[in-house]
Write a protein that holds these residues in place. Structure first.
Motif, short mmCIF file in Angstrom:
data_model
loop_
_atom_site.label_atom_id
_atom_site.label_comp_id
_atom_site.label_asym_id
_atom_site.label_seq_id
_atom_site.Cartn_x
_atom_site.Cartn_y
_atom_site.Cartn_z
N ASP A 50 -21.74 -40.30 -3.99
CA ASP A 50 -22.16 -38.90 -4.10
C ASP A 50 -22.12 -38.42 -5.55
O ASP A 50 -21.32 -38.89 -6.36
N TRP A 290 -27.90 -28.49 6.85
CA TRP A 290 -27.31 -29.81 6.64
C TRP A 290 -27.48 -30.19 5.18
O TRP A 290 -28.56 -30.04 4.61
N THR A 292 -26.46 -32.95 1.73
CA THR A 292 -26.06 -34.29 1.32
C THR A 292 -25.95 -34.31 -0.19
O THR A 292 -26.71 -33.62 -0.88
N ARG A 294 -25.83 -37.40 -1.86
CA ARG A 294 -26.10 -38.77 -2.26
C ARG A 294 -26.77 -38.80 -3.63
O ARG A 294 -27.72 -38.07 -3.90
N THR A 305 -31.36 -32.06 -2.13
CA THR A 305 -30.25 -32.49 -1.28
C THR A 305 -29.18 -31.40 -1.14
O THR A 305 -28.50 -31.33 -0.12
N MET A 329 -22.68 -32.14 6.70
CA MET A 329 -23.37 -33.22 6.01
C MET A 329 -24.35 -33.97 6.90
O MET A 329 -24.11 -34.20 8.08
N THR A 337 -32.02 -40.62 6.19
CA THR A 337 -32.01 -39.68 7.32
C THR A 337 -33.41 -39.54 7.92
O THR A 337 -33.54 -39.39 9.14
#
Length: 393
Positions: A50, A290, A292, A294, A305, A329, A337
């Protein structure tokens, strides 16, 4: 080290240039380019961890210029893709680049099989989604900047979706995670049905928003002031140019690329807000998207993200978005995804526990009531009861 935080966003352009080179090289290189980019994201996000850095970047002009560069890049990618299925050497592209590089592009194009042309549709559609929609999304949020708005709408024209600049900014951000939002997928919905429903409802919503705007300003709906009509005409011009380049089959090829790019947007909408509920009386908060963090997805997608912060403060530029590591997440990075979402049984198996966990950990008391109603409608309540019985045993 601060310089690296500026340079990392240029990885976006390297991905686009990789796709451009693969399309021009023709043959198996097209499929290899598609496979390489997919593997890069899926494996890269899995192993790179991350990115939760929050640097203060002051060269705003450079960061905006990076976004504007997406328009010539996407135009070049689409031109190369359309050229790859033409019979003629449009704009003498093959001859000129062949003389410059020593690589026989025309011979390579002649050996390209239908399977590799299918890869070309997928690769071009992926670039329309990444280079076009992601950047267009960021730019059309900058309603105070007419140049960014123009560039953003031109980018969105490649996916026949200039109405996104209307519905997303003035509709989705207002109604996100409620039943009034076309882009929020209710619990249990199939992703393929969502692509269709969200597209139709989104266009209708954009039309209604634009009609209200025109009425307030005293303009006729059927006039050049209508941004919905202007946007669709811009997309029609792109189809016409593809037709001029190679006839109806080439125009049809471009339409397939554009529709795939549009479908990817709706898949992203699906996974960004799937199953979320919000009390319409409460403001949008980071827990309603949601998220993320990454690393590769963040660096090459202009922090799309960090969606939780984006929805909490839609006007914040991409470089200033915070990672919100405590937000709900996603399954993984964006392309990972997306792949999971395209396999509905796998998606529901992985997401149902996450959605039920969201009810427990993030929902307000009013939202728990909405969530329970949604669970009964989707069958999640039965899943939860089965899960509870298994835990007791």
């Amino acid at each position: 080290m601060k310089l690296l935080h500026y340079l990392k966003y240029f990885l976006f352009h390297l991905i686009g240039l990789t796709a451009l080179a693969a399309l021009l090289a023709g043959g198996s290189w097209i499929s290899a380019g598609l496979a390489f980019i997919l593997a890069l994201y899926i494996v890269g996000d899995a192993i790179s961890g991350d990115d939760t850095s929050t640097p203060t970047l002051v060269w705003g002009g450079l960061l905006t210029f990076q976004l504007w560069l997406a328009l010539p890049l996407l135009a070049a990618i689409v031109l190369a893709s359309v050229w790859s299925v033409c019979d003629a050497d449009v704009l003498h592209l093959g001859a000129r680049l062949g003389a410059l590089t020593g690589y026989d592009l025309l011979a390579a194009r002649a050996t390209t099989t239908p399977l590799h042309h299918l890869s070309g549709v997928l690769l071009t559609g992926l670039m329309i989604g990444m280079v076009g929609t992601i950047t267009g999304h960021e730019l059309t949020h900058r309603t105070w900047d007419p140049v960014s708005m123009l560039v953003g709408r031109c980018l969105l024209a490649f996916s026949f979706d200039t109405v996104f600049s209307i519905e997303h900014v003035y509709g989705h951000h207002r109604y996100v995670s409620t039943e009034q939002d076309p882009a929020t997928a209710p619990r249990g919905r199939n992703v393929y049905w969502h692509v269709l429903v969200s597209t139709v409802r989104g266009n209708l919503s954009a039309w209604e928003i634009e009609v209200r705007r025109l009425q307030r300003q005293g303009h006729s709906v059927w006039s050049p002031y209508n941004a919905v009509i202007r946007g669709h005409l811009l997309s029609a011009v792109l189809v016409a140019l593809a037709w001029l380049a190679g006839g109806p089959l080439v125009a049809g090829y471009f339409v397939l690329c554009a529709l795939f790019g549009k479908a990817l947007l709706e898949v992203v909408n699906y996974m960004e807000h799937y199953g979320m509920v919000r009390d319409p009386a409460t403001p949008v908060q980071p827990r309603h998207s949601w998220n993320t963090n990454r690393r590769l997805s963040s660096w090459t997608m202009f922090n799309l993200t960090r969606h939780s912060h984006h929805h909490a403060q839609g006007e914040v530029p991409y470089q200033d978005l915070k990672p919100y590591p405590d937000a709900p997440m996603m399954i993984g990075g964006y392309l990972t995804t997306i792949v999971v979402a395209l396999i509905p049984p796998l998606w529901h198996r992985l997401m149902t526990p996450k959605v039920l966990a969201w009810d427990r950990q993030y929902a307000s008391s009013a939202e728990r009531v909405l969530a329970e109603r949604a669970n009964r409608a989707s069958g999640m309540a039965a899943f939860r009861q089965c899960q509870a019985r298994t835990t007791v045993r």
